[in-house]
Each structure stands twice: as structure tokens, then as C-alpha cells.
Design a protein around this motif. Structure first.
Motif, PDB file in Angstrom:
ATOM      1  N   SER A  86       0.719  -1.287   0.012  1.00  0.00           N
ATOM      2  CA  SER A  86       0.151  -0.060   0.070  1.00  0.00           C
ATOM      3  C   SER A  86       0.955   1.139   0.033  1.00  0.00           C
ATOM      4  CB  SER A  86      -0.937   0.047   1.253  1.00  0.00           C
ATOM      5  OG  SER A  86      -0.083  -0.188   2.401  1.00  0.00           O
ATOM      6  N   THR A  87       0.272   2.232  -0.583  1.00  0.00           N
ATOM      7  CA  THR A  87       1.006   3.412  -0.637  1.00  0.00           C
ATOM      8  C   THR A  87       0.298   4.928  -0.758  1.00  0.00           C
ATOM      9  OG1 THR A  87       2.796   4.767  -1.922  1.00  0.00           O
ATOM     10  CG2 THR A  87       1.321   3.459  -3.229  1.00  0.00           C
ATOM     11  N   ASP A  88       0.753   6.041  -0.639  1.00  0.00           N
ATOM     12  CA  ASP A  88       0.059   7.173  -0.885  1.00  0.00           C
ATOM     13  C   ASP A  88      -0.226   7.946  -2.224  1.00  0.00           C
ATOM     14  OD1 ASP A  88      -0.339   7.125   2.046  1.00  0.00           O
ATOM     15  OD2 ASP A  88       1.537   8.319   2.369  1.00  0.00           O
ATOM     16  N   MET A  89       1.006   7.300  -2.966  1.00  0.00           N
ATOM     17  CA  MET A  89       1.192   7.845  -4.286  1.00  0.00           C
ATOM     18  C   MET A  89       1.559   6.659  -5.043  1.00  0.00           C
ATOM     19  SD  MET A  89       3.505  11.081  -5.538  1.00  0.00           S
ATOM     20  CE  MET A  89       2.784  12.270  -4.634  1.00  0.00           C
ATOM     21  N   VAL A  90       1.331   6.656  -6.434  1.00  0.00           N
ATOM     22  CA  VAL A  90       1.819   6.010  -7.447  1.00  0.00           C
ATOM     23  C   VAL A  90       2.117   6.969  -8.649  1.00  0.00           C
ATOM     24  CG1 VAL A  90       1.759   3.853  -9.043  1.00  0.00           C
ATOM     25  CG2 VAL A  90       0.658   3.937  -6.675  1.00  0.00           C
ATOM     26  N   ILE A  91       3.282   6.487  -9.107  1.00  0.00           N
ATOM     27  CA  ILE A  91       3.685   7.303 -10.332  1.00  0.00           C
ATOM     28  C   ILE A  91       3.992   6.169 -11.485  1.00  0.00           C
ATOM     29  CG2 ILE A  91       5.560   8.832 -11.793  1.00  0.00           C
ATOM     30  CD1 ILE A  91       5.399  10.389  -9.088  1.00  0.00           C
ATOM     31  N   LEU A  92       3.511   6.014 -12.786  1.00  0.00           N
ATOM     32  CA  LEU A  92       3.679   5.208 -13.525  1.00  0.00           C
ATOM     33  C   LEU A  92       4.773   5.813 -14.711  1.00  0.00           C
ATOM     34  CD1 LEU A  92       0.232   3.665 -14.427  1.00  0.00           C
ATOM     35  CD2 LEU A  92       2.074   2.717 -12.927  1.00  0.00           C
ATOM     36  N   SER A  93       5.995   4.935 -15.010  1.00  0.00           N
ATOM     37  CA  SER A  93       7.001   5.441 -15.711  1.00  0.00           C
ATOM     38  C   SER A  93       7.336   3.983 -16.318  1.00  0.00           C
ATOM     39  CB  SER A  93       8.355   5.915 -15.258  1.00  0.00           C
ATOM     40  OG  SER A  93       8.766   5.155 -14.258  1.00  0.00           O
ATOM     41  N   LEU A  94       6.264   4.031 -17.460  1.00  0.00           N
ATOM     42  CA  LEU A  94       6.577   2.496 -17.874  1.00  0.00           C
ATOM     43  C   LEU A  94       7.171   2.370 -19.421  1.00  0.00           C
ATOM     44  CD1 LEU A  94       3.152   1.047 -16.921  1.00  0.00           C
ATOM     45  CD2 LEU A  94       5.322   0.751 -15.742  1.00  0.00           C
ATOM     46  N   GLY A  95       7.777   3.395 -19.867  1.00  0.00           N
ATOM     47  CA  GLY A  95       8.445   3.410 -21.061  1.00  0.00           C
ATOM     48  C   GLY A  95       7.372   4.159 -22.364  1.00  0.00           C
ATOM     49  N   VAL A  96       8.109   4.111 -23.395  1.00  0.00           N
ATOM     50  CA  VAL A  96       7.498   4.708 -24.357  1.00  0.00           C
ATOM     51  C   VAL A  96       6.647   3.887 -25.715  1.00  0.00           C
ATOM     52  CG1 VAL A  96       7.940   6.330 -26.564  1.00  0.00           C
ATOM     53  CG2 VAL A  96       8.982   6.725 -24.183  1.00  0.00           C
ATOM     54  N   VAL A  97       5.550   4.192 -26.000  1.00  0.00           N
ATOM     55  CA  VAL A  97       4.715   3.258 -26.702  1.00  0.00           C
ATOM     56  C   VAL A  97       4.492   3.904 -28.148  1.00  0.00           C
ATOM     57  CG1 VAL A  97       2.822   1.878 -27.373  1.00  0.00           C
ATOM     58  CG2 VAL A  97       3.731   1.926 -25.165  1.00  0.00           C
ATOM     59  N   PRO A  98       4.945   3.692 -29.155  1.00  0.00           N
ATOM     60  CA  PRO A  98       4.803   4.250 -30.532  1.00  0.00           C
ATOM     61  C   PRO A  98       3.296   4.716 -30.695  1.00  0.00           C
ATOM     62  CG  PRO A  98       6.249   2.692 -30.868  1.00  0.00           C
ATOM     63  CD  PRO A  98       5.669   2.224 -29.602  1.00  0.00           C
ATOM     64  N   GLU A  99       3.008   6.048 -31.103  1.00  0.00           N
ATOM     65  CA  GLU A  99       1.777   6.498 -31.328  1.00  0.00           C
ATOM     66  C   GLU A  99       1.457   6.204 -32.815  1.00  0.00           C
ATOM     67  OE1 GLU A  99      -1.724   7.041 -32.066  1.00  0.00           O
ATOM     68  OE2 GLU A  99      -1.431   7.823 -29.793  1.00  0.00           O
ATOM     69  N   ASN A 100       0.784   5.397 -33.408  1.00  0.00           N
ATOM     70  CA  ASN A 100       1.008   4.942 -34.619  1.00  0.00           C
ATOM     71  C   ASN A 100      -0.467   4.696 -35.416  1.00  0.00           C
ATOM     72  OD1 ASN A 100      -0.296   2.612 -33.594  1.00  0.00           O
ATOM     73  ND2 ASN A 100       1.633   1.413 -33.988  1.00  0.00           N
ATOM     74  N   LYS A 101      -1.486   5.487 -34.558  1.00  0.00           N
ATOM     75  CA  LYS A 101      -2.807   5.417 -34.908  1.00  0.00           C
ATOM     76  C   LYS A 101      -3.025   6.010 -36.183  1.00  0.00           C
ATOM     77  CE  LYS A 101      -7.553   6.686 -33.735  1.00  0.00           C
ATOM     78  NZ  LYS A 101      -8.479   7.483 -32.973  1.00  0.00           N
ATOM     79  N   LEU A 102      -2.406   7.144 -36.656  1.00  0.00           N
ATOM     80  CA  LEU A 102      -2.810   7.775 -37.826  1.00  0.00           C
ATOM     81  C   LEU A 102      -1.964   7.062 -39.005  1.00  0.00           C
ATOM     82  CD1 LEU A 102      -3.581  10.360 -39.496  1.00  0.00           C
ATOM     83  CD2 LEU A 102      -1.420  11.602 -38.717  1.00  0.00           C
ATOM     84  N   ALA A 103      -0.738   6.540 -38.632  1.00  0.00           N
ATOM     85  CA  ALA A 103       0.021   5.841 -39.563  1.00  0.00           C
ATOM     86  C   ALA A 103      -0.924   4.635 -40.094  1.00  0.00           C
ATOM     87  CB  ALA A 103       1.301   5.323 -39.030  1.00  0.00           C
ATOM     88  N   LYS A 104      -1.341   3.990 -38.993  1.00  0.00           N
ATOM     89  CA  LYS A 104      -2.250   2.750 -39.214  1.00  0.00           C
ATOM     90  C   LYS A 104      -3.240   2.949 -40.335  1.00  0.00           C
ATOM     91  CE  LYS A 104      -1.700  -0.459 -35.595  1.00  0.00           C
ATOM     92  NZ  LYS A 104      -2.304  -1.103 -34.182  1.00  0.00           N
ATOM     93  N   GLU A 105      -4.028   4.125 -40.045  1.00  0.00           N
ATOM     94  CA  GLU A 105      -5.355   4.426 -40.613  1.00  0.00           C
ATOM     95  C   GLU A 105      -4.700   4.955 -42.154  1.00  0.00           C
ATOM     96  OE1 GLU A 105      -6.906   7.562 -38.215  1.00  0.00           O
ATOM     97  OE2 GLU A 105      -7.779   6.157 -37.118  1.00  0.00           O
TER      98      GLU A 105
END
Length: 244
Positions: A86-105
């Protein structure tokens, strides 16, 4: 808050942990890999672990978060092995995921980890469309393999190269090393080599930008003119006592 958990022990996670520690919080870093800063080799990460422990930061290595829930002011973090904290605060620093939605479309071809495939001119599979930065796949300059290297320096250079090519000036992007410091050594005898090592270590002395205080570490890999890796014992370069 009195305590905080940082999920992810990469560069951003380490920076967050340092700043939270500096404002008086009790900090725990959770990393699913066996060591912090996964871009480092295990032997180099051991220096980081030693300094993190002395700073008073707790480490949970090899642990993967499965669920995060909140009840009033308390946050419960559950792990895949069944344990929880248990904790008072959580920070997620999980890396970079490419934003490819426009490229896919747009029907553009994708590459490793969902990155956008580009050539050496930063052109996508559609020659009239260019892509740069964290979303693209690039060649690792050392291994020659296609990689995802989401760093500011390479992105800046890619932008300038893309602009050159759009304006008709043929400029090639040769790839990224993903390296923090490189000291190029050429045609050195033993005395010159010793001097170059000293110069390299002095750069660490002079560099004020580092994590968690005054931790100074480095690793040297030597390659001859034929591309063959040369062995160098760590005691000849830098050892665990080189810390200030």
C-alpha cells in the motif's frame, strides 16, 4: 503523502524517485526486469543499486504489477506473484509506446514494436509522407539491427534530415547509437591510451549531471579497425571504488 511507489526503473522512473526522495517522501521503485535501468548491463547496474540503497530508496526487482486500486486515501498495488503493498502515491513510468494510429489509418507499413517503418531519408512506405522521432524504427548504428530508440537527440537529427529531403537536399540518417558518452580512440600507443583513459575519467569528474547525487560510472568497449571487440578488464578502467 508520506510515501510513494514509482513503477518503472528506467531513466524517468529514476528521476522521479530522486525528486520524491528530495522532498522527504519514502520511495519504492518497482521494476519487472532483474535490475534498474534495463538499458545497462547487469554489472553496471550494480553500481546504481548500491547508490540507490544508500540513498534510502527501496527496490522491488523482478516484480510485475497486475492491479492498482484505491480506497479512500490508500492505494493498493497488487503483483502477479500474489503479493501487494500500500502507498499514498503511485507514479507510472513504463516507457514509450509509439503513437501509430494515424499511420495505421493511412495504410503505412509498420515495423518493430509498432513503430513506423522509414528509410534512410525518413520516408515512410508512402514516399510523400515522412516520419521522425519516438514513433519510428531506426537502425542501431552498432548492431545494424532495426531498433526503437526514443531519444531526443536522434529525434532532433531526424527532423533536420527529413526537412533537408523535403526541400530536395538528399541527406541520409545513418542510425542511432543510444549512447550517453562516446570517446573515440584512434591509433594510440600505450602511453596515449593511458592518457585517453584519464581524460575520459576527468569528464566524469567535471560532469555535474547525474542521478542520485554524485554517482559516476562508466564502461568502455574497444573495437579495432576490423570491427572486432577487444577485451579490457574493468580494473584497468574503472572499479567500484571510483565513486564520490
Amino acid at each position: 503523502p508520506k510515501n510513494a511507489v514509482v513503477v518503472g526503473g528506467g531513466f524517468i522512473g529514476m528521476e522521479m524517485a530522486e525528486n520524491l526522495l528530495n522532498i522527504g517522501l519514502s520511495v519504492t521503485i518497482v521494476e519487472k526486469m532483474p535490475h534498474l535501468l534495463p538499458v545497462l548491463d547487469q554489472d553496471m547496474a550494480s553500481f546504481v543499486h548500491s547508490r540507490v540503497k544508500r540513498a534510502g530508496i527501496k527496490m522491488m526487482l523482478g516484480d510485475e504489477v497486475s492491479d492498482i486500486t484505491q480506497k479512500e486515501s490508500e492505494i493498493l498495488i497488487k503483483f502477479k506473484d500474489g503479493n501487494s503493498i500500500s502507498t499514498d502515491m503511485v507514479i507510472l513510468s513504463l516507457g514509450v509506446v509509439p503513437e501509430n494510429k494515424l499511420a495505421k489509418e493511412s495504410g503505412l507499413e509498420l515495423d518493430i514494436k509498432g513503430t513506423i517503418k522509414v528509410n534512410e531519408y525518413m520516408q515512410t512506405s508512402n514516399a510523400d509522407i515522412y516520419a521522425i522521432g519516438d514513433a519510428v524504427a531506426v537502425k542501431n548504428y552498432v548492431s545494424g539491427k532495426i531498433s526503437h530508440i526514443p531519444l531526443a537527440g536522434p529525434a532532433n537529427k531526424q527532423g533536420r534530415i527529413a526537412a533537408d529531403n523535403i526541400c530536395g537536399r538528399k541527406t541520409v540518417y545513418k542510425g542511432a547509437q543510444a549512447t550517453a558518452i562516446v570517446l573515440k580512440l584512434e591509433k594510440m600507443d600505450a602511453g596515449q591510451f593511458k592518457g585517453a583513459i584519464g581524460q575520459f575519467l576527468r569528464r566524469y569528474e567535471d560532469d555535474s549531471s547525474n542521478y542520485l547525487g554524485e554517482l559516476k560510472i562508466g564502461k568502455m568497449i574497444l573495437v579495432n579497425k576490423y570491427g572486432k571487440l577487444l577485451e579490457l578488464e574493468r580494473k584497468d578502467f574503472i572499479n567500484s571504488s571510483y565513486e564520490k
